[in-house]
Enzyme design. Sequence first.
Site, PDB file in Angstrom:
ATOM      1  CG  ASP A 186      -0.091  -0.117   2.863  1.00 55.10           C
ATOM      2  OD1 ASP A 186       0.488   0.655   2.699  1.00 55.10           O
ATOM      3  OD2 ASP A 186      -1.105  -1.150   3.119  1.00 55.10           O
ATOM      4  CB  SER A 211      -0.420 -14.162  11.098  1.00 59.85           C
ATOM      5  OG  SER A 211      -0.461 -14.344   9.827  1.00 59.85           O
ATOM      6  CG  HIS A 266       4.988 -10.079  -0.527  1.00 57.34           C
ATOM      7  ND1 HIS A 266       4.112  -9.637   0.677  1.00 57.34           N
ATOM      8  CD2 HIS A 266       5.245 -10.796  -0.534  1.00 57.34           C
ATOM      9  CE1 HIS A 266       4.353 -10.431   1.135  1.00 57.34           C
ATOM     10  NE2 HIS A 266       5.650 -11.257   1.165  1.00 57.34           N
TER      11      HIS A 266
END
Length: 303
Positions: free
Chosen positions: A136, A252, A151
């Site tokens: 983002d 996570s 990514h």
Amino acid sequence: MKIKNVLITKPLNFFHNRYFQFVPKHDPCSADSVSLLKNFVDKYTKIFVLTGAGVSTESGLPDYRSKDVGLYDRSPNRPVLYKDFVSSPAVRKRYWARNFAGWKLFSSARPNEVHKFLAQWEKTGNISWLVTQNVDRLHHKAGTKNVTELHGTSYLVKCLNCPNLFSRNLFQLTLRDLNPNFHVESTEIAPDADVHLDPALTESFNVPSCDKCGGILKPDVVFFGENVPKEKVFNLYKKVEESDAILVLGSSLEVFSGYRFVLAASESKKCIGIVNIGPTRADKLATFKITARCGEILPKITI
């Protein structure tokens, strides 16, 4: 003909509690947790920071896996697979139509207290490097300089056949010009702007090829089923080596692409700190784990 968007999703008012609606249920952080993190920040001067979707949820962007608020729990939408995107013109048409519909909302996201804290912390010299799993670009918007987007980023579009690389905002204008009757703006949002649309709305969507070579255009994002470039991974392993500790914020670590760096730190006997609301894949490797909202605890740390 004006096309209206019909979303299939569990009801959720985006503008109600906009910046916290995607944050999972959690308890307030304790004074002991603040003290623990403060001691860590004071002790180490070369910290490798890894951020995940839990950092951006406080900017109104959901993650995928959190119970009740994650995309998988609220919507039938699933990320496109790399092999499907490359092999199927229909999949590419569907993807870009959905991305087009979600781009305005996605690109309007702004940095929150976590992004701002890390940008300020970088200026003190304590962060050796920051790597984010998010696409983002919020760390950049907050002013962080030494950051690797593990990514990739949704803010760039690339050709799969030649070096052509250009702005996603510019591509939005191209898509708009090619689809003058596609008046769809989504009130749903996804971690990568790939919102869910009724497939019937996407069948006539026009997607251009690369204007340099005619190749396939794809966001500069690592899709599911695609690998992070080896050179990027190698460079980040070096950054882990050069650090004296690692701090994981809002992840996570279920995806191996980020987890591998915690493994490397563990093998080198480095201090590993984790701040995340829920359990992580690396809890057993951590020197300490704090269950808290990043945007609550970080501003309480004086730097």
